[in-house]
Design a protein around this motif. Structure first.
Motif, PDB file in Angstrom:
ATOM      1  N   LEU A 160       0.840  -1.205   0.000  1.00  0.00           N
ATOM      2  CA  LEU A 160       0.000   0.000   0.000  1.00  0.00           C
ATOM      3  C   LEU A 160       0.871   1.250   0.000  1.00  0.00           C
ATOM      4  CD1 LEU A 160      -2.805  -0.806   2.618  1.00  0.00           C
ATOM      5  CD2 LEU A 160      -2.958  -0.915   0.124  1.00  0.00           C
ATOM      6  N   THR A 161       0.510   2.225  -0.800  1.00  0.00           N
ATOM      7  CA  THR A 161       1.206   3.508  -0.764  1.00  0.00           C
ATOM      8  C   THR A 161       0.746   4.283   0.467  1.00  0.00           C
ATOM      9  OG1 THR A 161      -0.470   4.729  -1.996  1.00  0.00           O
ATOM     10  CG2 THR A 161       1.193   3.546  -3.297  1.00  0.00           C
ATOM     11  N   PRO A 162       1.495   5.302   0.884  1.00  0.00           N
ATOM     12  CA  PRO A 162       1.047   6.109   2.034  1.00  0.00           C
ATOM     13  C   PRO A 162      -0.354   6.701   1.831  1.00  0.00           C
ATOM     14  CG  PRO A 162       3.354   6.566   1.575  1.00  0.00           C
ATOM     15  CD  PRO A 162       2.863   5.688   0.464  1.00  0.00           C
ATOM     16  N   ARG A 163      -0.658   7.165   0.618  1.00  0.00           N
ATOM     17  CA  ARG A 163      -1.975   7.752   0.376  1.00  0.00           C
ATOM     18  C   ARG A 163      -3.060   6.682   0.427  1.00  0.00           C
ATOM     19  NH1 ARG A 163      -3.579  12.101   1.791  1.00  0.00           N
ATOM     20  NH2 ARG A 163      -2.415  13.479   0.407  1.00  0.00           N
ATOM     21  N   GLU A 164      -2.795   5.503  -0.128  1.00  0.00           N
ATOM     22  CA  GLU A 164      -3.771   4.413  -0.055  1.00  0.00           C
ATOM     23  C   GLU A 164      -4.018   4.010   1.397  1.00  0.00           C
ATOM     24  OE1 GLU A 164      -2.549   2.453  -4.395  1.00  0.00           O
ATOM     25  OE2 GLU A 164      -1.869   1.538  -2.510  1.00  0.00           O
ATOM     26  N   VAL A 180     -13.835  11.323   3.106  1.00  0.00           N
ATOM     27  CA  VAL A 180     -12.414  10.997   2.923  1.00  0.00           C
ATOM     28  C   VAL A 180     -11.768  12.016   1.993  1.00  0.00           C
ATOM     29  CG1 VAL A 180     -10.800   9.300   2.005  1.00  0.00           C
ATOM     30  CG2 VAL A 180     -12.776   8.532   3.356  1.00  0.00           C
ATOM     31  N   ALA A 181     -12.468  12.338   0.915  1.00  0.00           N
ATOM     32  CA  ALA A 181     -11.949  13.314  -0.041  1.00  0.00           C
ATOM     33  C   ALA A 181     -11.731  14.670   0.629  1.00  0.00           C
ATOM     34  CB  ALA A 181     -12.912  13.449  -1.221  1.00  0.00           C
ATOM     35  N   ALA A 182     -12.697  15.100   1.442  1.00  0.00           N
ATOM     36  CA  ALA A 182     -12.582  16.390   2.121  1.00  0.00           C
ATOM     37  C   ALA A 182     -11.433  16.379   3.115  1.00  0.00           C
ATOM     38  CB  ALA A 182     -13.898  16.723   2.816  1.00  0.00           C
ATOM     39  N   ARG A 183     -11.285  15.293   3.848  1.00  0.00           N
ATOM     40  CA  ARG A 183     -10.237  15.209   4.874  1.00  0.00           C
ATOM     41  C   ARG A 183      -8.847  15.231   4.243  1.00  0.00           C
ATOM     42  NH1 ARG A 183     -11.831  12.569   9.784  1.00  0.00           N
ATOM     43  NH2 ARG A 183      -9.611  12.340  10.289  1.00  0.00           N
ATOM     44  N   LEU A 184      -8.702  14.577   3.090  1.00  0.00           N
ATOM     45  CA  LEU A 184      -7.384  14.443   2.468  1.00  0.00           C
ATOM     46  C   LEU A 184      -7.120  15.471   1.378  1.00  0.00           C
ATOM     47  CD1 LEU A 184      -7.137  10.541   2.181  1.00  0.00           C
ATOM     48  CD2 LEU A 184      -6.237  12.030   3.981  1.00  0.00           C
ATOM     49  N   GLY A 185      -8.119  16.295   1.078  1.00  0.00           N
ATOM     50  CA  GLY A 185      -7.939  17.292   0.032  1.00  0.00           C
ATOM     51  C   GLY A 185      -7.869  16.686  -1.354  1.00  0.00           C
ATOM     52  N   LEU A 186      -8.633  15.619  -1.578  1.00  0.00           N
ATOM     53  CA  LEU A 186      -8.645  14.920  -2.853  1.00  0.00           C
ATOM     54  C   LEU A 186     -10.034  15.034  -3.474  1.00  0.00           C
ATOM     55  CD1 LEU A 186      -6.874  11.613  -1.728  1.00  0.00           C
ATOM     56  CD2 LEU A 186      -5.790  13.589  -2.831  1.00  0.00           C
ATOM     57  N   SER A 187     -10.122  14.715  -4.749  1.00  0.00           N
ATOM     58  CA  SER A 187     -11.427  14.650  -5.391  1.00  0.00           C
ATOM     59  C   SER A 187     -12.054  13.289  -5.089  1.00  0.00           C
ATOM     60  CB  SER A 187     -11.289  14.812  -6.905  1.00  0.00           C
ATOM     61  OG  SER A 187     -10.673  13.668  -7.469  1.00  0.00           O
ATOM     62  N   PRO A 188     -13.392  13.200  -5.083  1.00  0.00           N
ATOM     63  CA  PRO A 188     -14.039  11.900  -4.871  1.00  0.00           C
ATOM     64  C   PRO A 188     -13.572  10.848  -5.870  1.00  0.00           C
ATOM     65  CG  PRO A 188     -15.640  13.663  -4.621  1.00  0.00           C
ATOM     66  CD  PRO A 188     -14.381  14.299  -5.146  1.00  0.00           C
ATOM     67  N   LYS A 189     -13.335  11.276  -7.119  1.00  0.00           N
ATOM     68  CA  LYS A 189     -12.866  10.337  -8.126  1.00  0.00           C
ATOM     69  C   LYS A 189     -11.504   9.752  -7.757  1.00  0.00           C
ATOM     70  CE  LYS A 189     -12.522   8.239 -12.136  1.00  0.00           C
ATOM     71  NZ  LYS A 189     -13.265   6.978 -12.366  1.00  0.00           N
ATOM     72  N   THR A 190     -10.601  10.613  -7.238  1.00  0.00           N
ATOM     73  CA  THR A 190      -9.274  10.134  -6.830  1.00  0.00           C
ATOM     74  C   THR A 190      -9.385   9.162  -5.668  1.00  0.00           C
ATOM     75  OG1 THR A 190      -8.230  12.187  -7.564  1.00  0.00           O
ATOM     76  CG2 THR A 190      -7.005  10.845  -5.988  1.00  0.00           C
ATOM     77  N   VAL A 191     -10.267   9.463  -4.722  1.00  0.00           N
ATOM     78  CA  VAL A 191     -10.483   8.549  -3.600  1.00  0.00           C
ATOM     79  C   VAL A 191     -10.992   7.206  -4.107  1.00  0.00           C
ATOM     80  CG1 VAL A 191     -11.874   8.113  -1.540  1.00  0.00           C
ATOM     81  CG2 VAL A 191     -10.865  10.372  -1.919  1.00  0.00           C
ATOM     82  N   ASN A 193     -10.464   5.886  -7.022  1.00  0.00           N
ATOM     83  CA  ASN A 193      -9.347   5.186  -7.675  1.00  0.00           C
ATOM     84  C   ASN A 193      -8.418   4.553  -6.644  1.00  0.00           C
ATOM     85  OD1 ASN A 193     -10.273   5.926 -10.203  1.00  0.00           O
ATOM     86  ND2 ASN A 193      -8.958   7.726 -10.359  1.00  0.00           N
ATOM     87  N   HIS A 194      -8.122   5.306  -5.566  1.00  0.00           N
ATOM     88  CA  HIS A 194      -7.279   4.741  -4.507  1.00  0.00           C
ATOM     89  C   HIS A 194      -7.952   3.525  -3.883  1.00  0.00           C
ATOM     90  CE1 HIS A 194      -4.033   7.554  -4.527  1.00  0.00           C
ATOM     91  NE2 HIS A 194      -4.751   8.602  -4.161  1.00  0.00           N
ATOM     92  N   MET A 195      -9.248   3.610  -3.685  1.00  0.00           N
ATOM     93  CA  MET A 195      -9.955   2.505  -3.055  1.00  0.00           C
ATOM     94  C   MET A 195      -9.945   1.275  -3.944  1.00  0.00           C
ATOM     95  SD  MET A 195     -11.209   2.105  -0.131  1.00  0.00           S
ATOM     96  CE  MET A 195     -11.474   0.412   0.402  1.00  0.00           C
TER      97      MET A 195
END
Length: 226
Positions: A160-164, A180-191, A193-195
């Motif tokens: 797992l990467t640190p972001r994952e 999760v997106a709001a907490r990490l400053g990511l877009s929902p789409k990026t979250v 993809n990580h998931m």
């Protein structure tokens, strides 16, 4: 390694001329004990220390850490590659744990702090030349303290990467993708993809299984007792 009664050939690597001169005088003044120490060269940078190790073939390089051109840890690693028969003794003001262990990993056989007495420095030089590992008293306590600490538990999923891992931890805490997106400053789409990557790496079917896996691994709140 020098045999008993031989002369120990030593190179001094330090970017301060006064330190090199003083240390050379200190070592050359020692008449007690065997083998005797003879300073055969000096270096003002890490690169010069490596070059001296190759050309002069000393038994020991007494090495400072903070030097220009190439620091003492990098130079020690290079000496281990190009002149593996040459022992390196760190003699430095730097006593942080990271520096001590970095020097050991680079191949240094000893670590003594500047300010040590003549007898301690000479004993350390003779010890590393004989293939021993030696530490100054203060450094030895730090090393033993580190060795006495329990080893960290193995990583249950090192791929797992640190972001994952961040995403999985928040999922295990029960947060939806939007939170999760709001907490990490990511877009929902990026979250998302990580998931997807997390599911594939863990070999589980969905986020519920991933969350359960994470809780068992200690990444989220503990799983409730049944």
């Amino acid at each position: 390694m020098a045999e008993e009664g031989d002369v120990l050939r030593v190179v001094l690597a330090d970017d301060h001329p006064v330190v090199r001169t003083g240390l050379a005088a200190l070592l050359e003044s020692v008449r007690e004990g065997r083998p005797r120490v003879r300073v055969v060269g000096a270096a003002a940078s890490g690169r010069e220390a490596v070059r001296a190790a190759v050309t002069l073939r000393p038994h020991v390089v007494v090495m400072d850490i903070r030097m220009p051109d190439q620091n003492g840890i990098e130079a020690t690693r290079e000496i281990g590659r190009v002149a593996p028969s040459v022992a390196v003794l760190m003699l430095t003001m730097v006593e942080e744990d990271d520096s001590v262990f970095a020097a050991m990993r680079a191949g240094a056989r000893g670590y003594v702090l500047k300010g040590a007495g003549q007898e301690e420095i000479v004993r350390a030089i003779r010890a590393v030349a004989a293939g021993e590992a030696i530490f100054g008293p203060g450094v030895a306590r730090r090393v033993l303290g580190q060795l006495g600490r329990p080893a960290p538990p193995p990583d249950p999923c090192p791929t797992l990467t640190p972001r994952e891992r961040d995403v999985l931890t928040l999922i295990a805490e029960g947060h939806p993708n939007s939170a999760v997106a709001a907490r990490l400053g990511l877009s929902p789409k990026t979250v998302s993809n990580h998931m997807s990557a997390v599911l594939a790496k863990l070999g589980v079917a969905d986020r519920a299984e991933a969350a359960a896996w994470a809780r068992e691994a200690g990444l989220g709140p503990a799983a409730p007792e049944s």
